[in-house]
Design a protein around this motif. Structure first.
Motif, mmCIF file in Angstrom:
data_model
loop_
_atom_site.group_PDB
_atom_site.id
_atom_site.type_symbol
_atom_site.label_atom_id
_atom_site.label_comp_id
_atom_site.label_asym_id
_atom_site.label_seq_id
_atom_site.Cartn_x
_atom_site.Cartn_y
_atom_site.Cartn_z
ATOM 1 N N ASP A 157 14.966 40.898 52.766
ATOM 2 C CA ASP A 157 13.744 40.103 52.808
ATOM 3 C C ASP A 157 13.503 39.497 51.430
ATOM 4 N N ARG A 158 12.407 38.770 51.290
ATOM 5 C CA ARG A 158 12.172 38.051 50.038
ATOM 6 C C ARG A 158 11.998 39.002 48.855
ATOM 7 N N HIS A 159 11.399 40.183 49.084
ATOM 8 C CA HIS A 159 11.218 41.143 47.996
ATOM 9 C C HIS A 159 12.566 41.628 47.474
ATOM 10 N N VAL A 160 13.441 41.977 48.393
ATOM 11 C CA VAL A 160 14.750 42.511 48.012
ATOM 12 C C VAL A 160 15.601 41.428 47.355
ATOM 13 N N LEU A 161 15.608 40.231 47.921
ATOM 14 C CA LEU A 161 16.419 39.148 47.357
ATOM 15 C C LEU A 161 15.978 38.794 45.934
ATOM 16 N N ARG A 162 14.680 38.671 45.730
ATOM 17 C CA ARG A 162 14.187 38.358 44.382
ATOM 18 C C ARG A 162 14.510 39.483 43.410
ATOM 19 N N SER A 163 14.418 40.706 43.893
ATOM 20 C CA SER A 163 14.723 41.857 43.038
ATOM 21 C C SER A 163 16.201 41.906 42.681
ATOM 22 N N LEU A 164 17.060 41.584 43.633
ATOM 23 C CA LEU A 164 18.500 41.569 43.355
ATOM 24 C C LEU A 164 18.833 40.510 42.309
ATOM 25 N N LYS A 165 18.107 39.407 42.332
ATOM 26 C CA LYS A 165 18.297 38.382 41.297
ATOM 27 C C LYS A 165 17.830 38.909 39.940
ATOM 28 N N GLU A 166 16.674 39.556 39.911
ATOM 29 C CA GLU A 166 16.154 40.113 38.663
ATOM 30 C C GLU A 166 17.100 41.160 38.081
ATOM 31 N N LEU A 167 17.784 41.876 38.959
ATOM 32 C CA LEU A 167 18.709 42.931 38.538
ATOM 33 C C LEU A 167 20.119 42.399 38.273
ATOM 34 N N ASN A 168 20.269 41.066 38.382
ATOM 35 C CA ASN A 168 21.555 40.392 38.154
ATOM 36 C C ASN A 168 22.641 40.809 39.149
ATOM 37 N N VAL A 169 22.206 41.221 40.329
ATOM 38 C CA VAL A 169 23.160 41.528 41.395
ATOM 39 C C VAL A 169 23.628 40.227 42.043
ATOM 40 N N ILE A 170 22.708 39.263 42.149
ATOM 41 C CA ILE A 170 23.045 37.920 42.637
ATOM 42 C C ILE A 170 22.535 36.905 41.619
ATOM 43 N N ARG A 171 23.174 35.738 41.590
ATOM 44 C CA ARG A 171 22.767 34.710 40.625
ATOM 45 C C ARG A 171 21.484 34.014 41.033
ATOM 46 N N ASN A 172 21.397 33.690 42.325
ATOM 47 C CA ASN A 172 20.244 32.952 42.828
ATOM 48 C C ASN A 172 19.849 33.468 44.201
ATOM 49 N N VAL A 173 18.586 33.276 44.547
ATOM 50 C CA VAL A 173 18.131 33.582 45.897
ATOM 51 C C VAL A 173 18.535 32.413 46.790
ATOM 52 N N PRO A 174 19.354 32.658 47.800
ATOM 53 C CA PRO A 174 19.821 31.549 48.646
ATOM 54 C C PRO A 174 18.688 30.929 49.454
ATOM 55 N N ARG A 175 18.790 29.621 49.666
ATOM 56 C CA ARG A 175 17.771 28.935 50.466
ATOM 57 C C ARG A 175 17.859 29.342 51.927
ATOM 58 N N THR A 176 19.078 29.524 52.401
ATOM 59 C CA THR A 176 19.288 29.983 53.773
ATOM 60 C C THR A 176 20.284 31.135 53.762
ATOM 61 N N LEU A 177 20.140 32.018 54.743
ATOM 62 C CA LEU A 177 21.026 33.175 54.837
ATOM 63 C C LEU A 177 21.909 33.060 56.077
ATOM 64 N N THR A 178 23.090 32.475 55.902
ATOM 65 C CA THR A 178 24.061 32.482 56.989
ATOM 66 C C THR A 178 24.620 33.903 57.105
ATOM 67 N N LYS A 179 25.338 34.164 58.169
ATOM 68 C CA LYS A 179 25.932 35.489 58.363
ATOM 69 C C LYS A 179 26.841 35.845 57.187
ATOM 70 N N LYS A 180 27.654 34.891 56.750
ATOM 71 C CA LYS A 180 28.580 35.151 55.647
ATOM 72 C C LYS A 180 27.831 35.425 54.344
ATOM 73 N N VAL A 181 26.831 34.613 54.048
ATOM 74 C CA VAL A 181 26.045 34.806 52.825
ATOM 75 C C VAL A 181 25.346 36.162 52.872
ATOM 76 N N TYR A 182 24.785 36.487 54.031
ATOM 77 C CA TYR A 182 24.100 37.773 54.192
ATOM 78 C C TYR A 182 25.061 38.929 53.911
ATOM 79 N N GLU A 183 26.228 38.881 54.516
ATOM 80 C CA GLU A 183 27.196 39.970 54.357
ATOM 81 C C GLU A 183 27.718 40.053 52.926
ATOM 82 N N ASP A 184 27.873 38.907 52.266
ATOM 83 C CA ASP A 184 28.322 38.905 50.865
ATOM 84 C C ASP A 184 27.287 39.578 49.962
ATOM 85 N N ILE A 185 26.019 39.228 50.149
ATOM 86 C CA ILE A 185 24.959 39.833 49.333
ATOM 87 C C ILE A 185 24.822 41.320 49.664
#
Length: 217
Positions: A157-185
């Protein structure tokens, strides 16, 4: 809502304080499949309502509908009327009605046996996304986690995605979450979970509690 930028140090500090509360909630998830079929369906309906809506509001209205007998026996109009404060309530009422039909067998809800047929949570999630209208990757993951079958799945969800960005787990919060993007994150979150030595289910509840101020579901 917390505006603090999340750090690994903060994660560990808060986890130390809230670990017992978080693990108590996870224990409840693990034991949910021992409860009646209707309780499992209630969790599904809760997850169907959560997109773009407050989880606490969704749970409150679902609980109210259970008490009043509307969730299992009400019409789409009855359900939509009860979903005050939930966005897209008419669509979500229709999803609940369709889910009720999907899991109905001789006038009774039958859902546990279907879930237990799947060899792993990923297969179960794919089936749910395909068969349950209104259930996306996040909602299916949320449902499986809440019934103790998806403790290693990410609920992005938005809380987790923003937090993963803050923790440098992901570079950016994706605008859309396709199945592949979801599974990659999700896989990046699993790697991070192992690195910080906080289990996935604990990590999700921990992040959510830091951003909202309390442990929920």
């Amino acid at each position: 809502m917390s505006s603090l930028v999340l750090t690994v140090k903060m994660l560990h500090e808060v986890y130390k304080r809230r670990r017992n509360e978080i693990q108590k909630r996870i224990f409840e998830f693990k034991n949910l499949l021992k409860r009646p079929e209707e309780d499992i369906f209630v969790e599904l309906c809760f997850c169907l309502c959560t997109p773009q809506s407050r989880a606490t509001t969704c749970w409150n209205v679902i609980s109210k509908m259970v008490k009043e007998g509307i969730l299992f026996y009400g019409s789409a109009d009855d359900i939509a009327l009860c979903l005050k404060g939930v966005r897209f309530r008419r669509n979500k009422a229709a999803y609940i009605i369709e889910a009720r039909r999907l899991f109905a067998e001789k006038g009774q809800i039958k859902i546990k046996s279907i879930l237990l047929e799947f060899k792993n949570p990923l297969v179960a999630r794919n089936w749910l996304v395909k068969r349950v209208k209104g259930l996306g990757m996040k909602e299916a993951s949320h449902f499986l986690r809440n019934v103790g079958l998806g403790l290693d799945l990410a609920i992005l969800d938005r809380h987790v995605l923003r937090s993963l960005k803050e923790l440098n787990v992901i570079r950016n919060v994706p605008r859309t979450l396709t199945k592949k993007v979801y599974e990659d994150i999700e896989e990046k979150m699993r790697i991070f979970s192992r690195k910080v030595e906080i289990p996935m289910a604990d990590l999700d509840l921990l992040i959510w509690s830091i951003k909202t101020g309390f442990v929920f579901k």
